[in-house]
Design a protein around this motif. Structure first.
Motif, mmCIF file in Angstrom:
data_model
loop_
_atom_site.group_PDB
_atom_site.id
_atom_site.type_symbol
_atom_site.label_atom_id
_atom_site.label_comp_id
_atom_site.label_asym_id
_atom_site.label_seq_id
_atom_site.Cartn_x
_atom_site.Cartn_y
_atom_site.Cartn_z
ATOM 1 N N LEU A 184 0.843 -1.192 0.000
ATOM 2 C CA LEU A 184 0.000 0.000 0.000
ATOM 3 C C LEU A 184 0.882 1.248 0.000
ATOM 4 C CD1 LEU A 184 -1.867 -2.293 1.082
ATOM 5 C CD2 LEU A 184 -2.995 -0.556 2.490
ATOM 6 N N ARG A 185 0.495 2.256 -0.808
ATOM 7 C CA ARG A 185 1.296 3.476 -0.877
ATOM 8 C C ARG A 185 1.004 4.423 0.276
ATOM 9 N NH1 ARG A 185 -1.437 5.025 -6.556
ATOM 10 N NH2 ARG A 185 -3.576 5.285 -5.855
ATOM 11 N N ASN A 186 -0.115 4.254 0.942
ATOM 12 C CA ASN A 186 -0.395 4.980 2.185
ATOM 13 C C ASN A 186 -1.289 4.110 3.056
ATOM 14 O OD1 ASN A 186 -3.335 5.711 1.853
ATOM 15 N ND2 ASN A 186 -2.549 6.804 0.057
ATOM 16 N N ARG A 187 -1.573 4.556 4.262
ATOM 17 C CA ARG A 187 -2.261 3.703 5.230
ATOM 18 C C ARG A 187 -3.724 4.073 5.423
ATOM 19 N NH1 ARG A 187 2.189 1.382 9.411
ATOM 20 N NH2 ARG A 187 3.993 1.603 8.018
ATOM 21 N N THR A 188 -4.314 4.678 4.422
ATOM 22 C CA THR A 188 -5.759 4.898 4.439
ATOM 23 C C THR A 188 -6.406 3.882 3.505
ATOM 24 O OG1 THR A 188 -5.927 6.484 2.609
ATOM 25 C CG2 THR A 188 -5.361 7.365 4.784
ATOM 26 N N ILE A 189 -7.488 3.292 3.971
ATOM 27 C CA ILE A 189 -8.211 2.267 3.225
ATOM 28 C C ILE A 189 -9.659 2.705 3.080
ATOM 29 C CG2 ILE A 189 -8.997 -0.146 3.253
ATOM 30 C CD1 ILE A 189 -6.488 -0.791 4.894
ATOM 31 N N MET A 190 -10.203 2.575 1.886
ATOM 32 C CA MET A 190 -11.621 2.889 1.691
ATOM 33 C C MET A 190 -12.457 1.679 2.045
ATOM 34 S SD MET A 190 -13.757 4.306 -1.609
ATOM 35 C CE MET A 190 -14.505 2.792 -2.190
ATOM 36 N N ALA A 191 -13.401 1.875 2.939
ATOM 37 C CA ALA A 191 -14.236 0.790 3.436
ATOM 38 C C ALA A 191 -15.215 0.289 2.386
ATOM 39 C CB ALA A 191 -15.023 1.260 4.662
ATOM 40 N N SER A 192 -15.698 -0.931 2.612
ATOM 41 C CA SER A 192 -16.820 -1.449 1.827
ATOM 42 C C SER A 192 -18.080 -0.694 2.224
ATOM 43 C CB SER A 192 -17.014 -2.940 2.103
ATOM 44 O OG SER A 192 -15.915 -3.677 1.654
ATOM 45 N N GLU A 209 -2.109 -1.172 11.848
ATOM 46 C CA GLU A 209 -1.237 -1.006 10.680
ATOM 47 C C GLU A 209 -1.785 0.037 9.724
ATOM 48 O OE1 GLU A 209 2.352 -2.005 8.780
ATOM 49 O OE2 GLU A 209 1.549 -2.629 10.725
ATOM 50 N N ALA A 210 -3.100 0.126 9.635
ATOM 51 C CA ALA A 210 -3.751 1.074 8.739
ATOM 52 C C ALA A 210 -5.160 1.327 9.251
ATOM 53 C CB ALA A 210 -3.776 0.544 7.308
ATOM 54 N N VAL A 211 -5.819 2.347 8.680
ATOM 55 C CA VAL A 211 -7.134 2.760 9.162
ATOM 56 C C VAL A 211 -8.113 2.784 7.989
ATOM 57 C CG1 VAL A 211 -8.455 4.589 10.283
ATOM 58 C CG2 VAL A 211 -6.104 4.108 11.023
ATOM 59 N N VAL A 212 -9.314 2.270 8.258
ATOM 60 C CA VAL A 212 -10.365 2.175 7.239
ATOM 61 C C VAL A 212 -11.342 3.336 7.427
ATOM 62 C CG1 VAL A 212 -12.145 0.694 6.264
ATOM 63 C CG2 VAL A 212 -10.108 -0.332 7.313
ATOM 64 N N PHE A 213 -11.604 4.048 6.352
ATOM 65 C CA PHE A 213 -12.527 5.191 6.368
ATOM 66 C C PHE A 213 -13.712 4.876 5.464
ATOM 67 C CE2 PHE A 213 -8.275 6.789 7.112
ATOM 68 C CZ PHE A 213 -8.421 7.704 8.146
ATOM 69 N N ALA A 214 -14.907 5.242 5.929
ATOM 70 C CA ALA A 214 -16.110 4.935 5.162
ATOM 71 C C ALA A 214 -16.722 6.202 4.557
ATOM 72 C CB ALA A 214 -17.112 4.198 6.047
ATOM 73 N N ARG A 215 -17.606 6.846 5.284
ATOM 74 C CA ARG A 215 -18.415 7.912 4.707
ATOM 75 C C ARG A 215 -17.595 9.058 4.123
ATOM 76 N NH1 ARG A 215 -22.361 8.276 9.790
ATOM 77 N NH2 ARG A 215 -20.625 7.102 10.668
ATOM 78 N N ASN A 216 -16.435 9.354 4.691
ATOM 79 C CA ASN A 216 -15.629 10.443 4.141
ATOM 80 C C ASN A 216 -15.135 10.144 2.733
ATOM 81 O OD1 ASN A 216 -15.817 12.323 6.216
ATOM 82 N ND2 ASN A 216 -14.163 11.394 7.380
ATOM 83 N N TYR A 217 -15.016 8.855 2.386
ATOM 84 C CA TYR A 217 -14.616 8.507 1.026
ATOM 85 C C TYR A 217 -15.792 8.524 0.054
ATOM 86 C CZ TYR A 217 -9.628 7.536 0.963
ATOM 87 O OH TYR A 217 -8.255 7.677 0.955
ATOM 88 N N ILE A 218 -17.008 8.589 0.561
ATOM 89 C CA ILE A 218 -18.154 8.752 -0.339
ATOM 90 C C ILE A 218 -18.086 10.119 -1.014
ATOM 91 C CG2 ILE A 218 -20.648 9.101 -0.439
ATOM 92 C CD1 ILE A 218 -21.000 6.944 1.638
ATOM 93 N N ASN A 270 -15.613 17.849 1.205
ATOM 94 C CA ASN A 270 -16.953 17.987 0.632
ATOM 95 C C ASN A 270 -17.977 17.481 1.635
ATOM 96 O OD1 ASN A 270 -15.897 18.774 -1.907
ATOM 97 N ND2 ASN A 270 -15.717 16.642 -2.568
ATOM 98 N N ALA A 271 -19.163 18.065 1.603
ATOM 99 C CA ALA A 271 -20.269 17.552 2.409
ATOM 100 C C ALA A 271 -20.876 16.346 1.721
ATOM 101 C CB ALA A 271 -21.325 18.628 2.612
ATOM 102 N N SER A 272 -21.234 15.317 2.499
ATOM 103 C CA SER A 272 -21.867 14.121 1.951
ATOM 104 C C SER A 272 -23.380 14.257 2.039
ATOM 105 C CB SER A 272 -21.420 12.877 2.730
ATOM 106 O OG SER A 272 -22.044 11.719 2.225
ATOM 107 N N HIS A 273 -24.057 13.971 0.948
ATOM 108 C CA HIS A 273 -25.508 14.118 0.895
ATOM 109 C C HIS A 273 -26.164 12.744 1.021
ATOM 110 C CE1 HIS A 273 -24.705 18.239 -0.226
ATOM 111 N NE2 HIS A 273 -23.985 17.827 -1.262
#
Length: 390
Positions: free
Chosen positions: A25-33, A336-345, A361-364
């Protein structure tokens, strides 16, 4: 590697490359399912999905992208436009997605699942299976709302699965289709009240055979499902997601002690398989149905309770983290890394934004699930940071 210099970022530990099994991984942020219901026609990944994932897999995005929860058979469906992966035609449709992600230099894993009692036998896709609604035992989950069906019914009472190995075979087949689809690995969805979680629960699983009763028996199905994925992919490209706090989809245990004992056993056994990672999701108050006004989940410290049990696999965590809290947990060596959900929407370049202090951005929420034919609304139309700054 990331195009963002690690010497000029706000969160240098999140910016460091890492390895999860065979994945670099090139960074330690992961987009959640995240279920976004864009598989149109029903169960087949759309062109909009290819765009969506590619946007979030670029150099300014996630180090690893996890797909929507993906069905291993039509029998295990919850919504009409959730993606599937049980035929070669599904694999070909997914190949458009994985190719788009790889063109951005990104990594993508497919999350496989079966919903068990959280489905409905009247759903059109479910009818294709020719099977009843299956679950460990004939115990309906409380709540539910099938918006695609007349009257918006809740969860019905399922039929006990006669032989769980039939569904294990479906996981094996889906894992093989994931290779054809070009994924970089597979994750087993053991969380959120779906089938694996139902087998783990002492309130949803009343079986008296080797698949129920004792803790050792209740963890058996999930472990066997993971082993099926390993047989196809190798352990270094397999992950597992668990949600010990429960709550979602009427997921609970008789006592907190039963819950903790069950998940300590399950996580210990998962770790012994030397997986690429184990993803632990924390308590989700937003998704807890609070039946009768009483929350069903059991909030407790995920890292403190289960982290020490993970010795061979990598631990990744998922619980409403932002840049500051994610940097802290990685810097302290707790994950080791952190999973982010709604912010990646709403932010295809979420990694870049938190590292450079760019407003989000605001999520709608009203556009999270499509109501018309334009699948891109609230999906692929969120602007990247340069557009916002301009």
């Amino acid at each position: 590697m990331s195009s963002i210099s690690t010497t000029s970022v706000r969160f240098p530990n999140l910016a460091k490359p890492t390895k999860l099994g065979a994945l670099s991984l090139r960074n330690r942020t992961i987009m959640a399912s995240m279920a976004r219901n864009r598989a149109v026609p029903a169960s087949f990944p759309s062109d909009a999905m290819a765009t969506f994932y590619a946007q979030r897999a670029g150099p300014s995005g996630a180090g690893l992208v996890l797909t929507d929860a993906t069905m291993v058979s039509p029998q295990g469906t919850e919504w009409g436009t959730s993606p599937g992966l049980w035929t070669e035609e599904h694999a070909k449709a997914w190949k458009k997605v994985t190719d788009a992600v790889h063109q951005q230099g990104g990594l993508i894993m497919v999350q496989l699942y079966h919903v068990g009692r959280c489905g409905h036998p009247d759903m059109p896709i479910h009818k294709l299976s020719g099977q009843p609604l299956w679950a460990p035992s004939a115990i309906a989950a409380r709540g539910g709302q099938f918006r695609d069906l007349p009257g918006e019914p809740g969860y019905p009472t399922p039929t006990p699965i006669p032989d769980p190995t039939v569904i294990l075979d479906e996981f094996t087949h889906a894992a093989k289709m994931a290779i054809l689809a070009g994924f970089d690995g597979v994750e087993l969805h053991c969380a959120n009240g779906y089938l694996v979680d139902q087998f783990l629960s002492d309130t949803a699983n009343f079986r008296t055979d080797k698949w129920g009763g004792s803790v050792e028996n209740r963890v058996r199905f999930g472990l066997e499902a993971v082993r099926r994925l390993i047989e196809v992919w190798g352990a270094d490209r397999v992950g597992a997601k668990v949600s010990p706090a429960g709550g979602y989809n009427d997921s609970y245990h008789t006592t907190p002690e039963s819950r903790v004992e069950t998940y300590k056993t399950f996580i210990t056994e998962l770790d012994a398989l030397n997986l690429a990672y184990i993803q632990i999701a924390g308590y989700n108050a937003w998704g807890d149905p609070k039946h009768g006004g009483v929350p069903q989940g059991y909030p407790h410290d995920m890292i403190e309770t289960y982290g020490p049990l993970i010795k061979k696999s990598k631990l990744i965590v998922n619980q409403d983290y932002d840049g500051e809290s994610a940097e802290k947990v990685v810097k302290e060596g707790k994950a080791e890394a952190v999973v982010f959900a709604r912010n990646y929407i709403a932010n295809p370049d979420y990694y870049k934004r938190i590292e450079e202090g760019i407003p989000l951005n605001a999520s709608h929420m009203e556009t999270w699930y499509p109501t018309g034919t334009n699948l891109g609304v609230g999906y692929t139309d969120y602007p990247f940071a340069p557009e916002v700054l301009a």
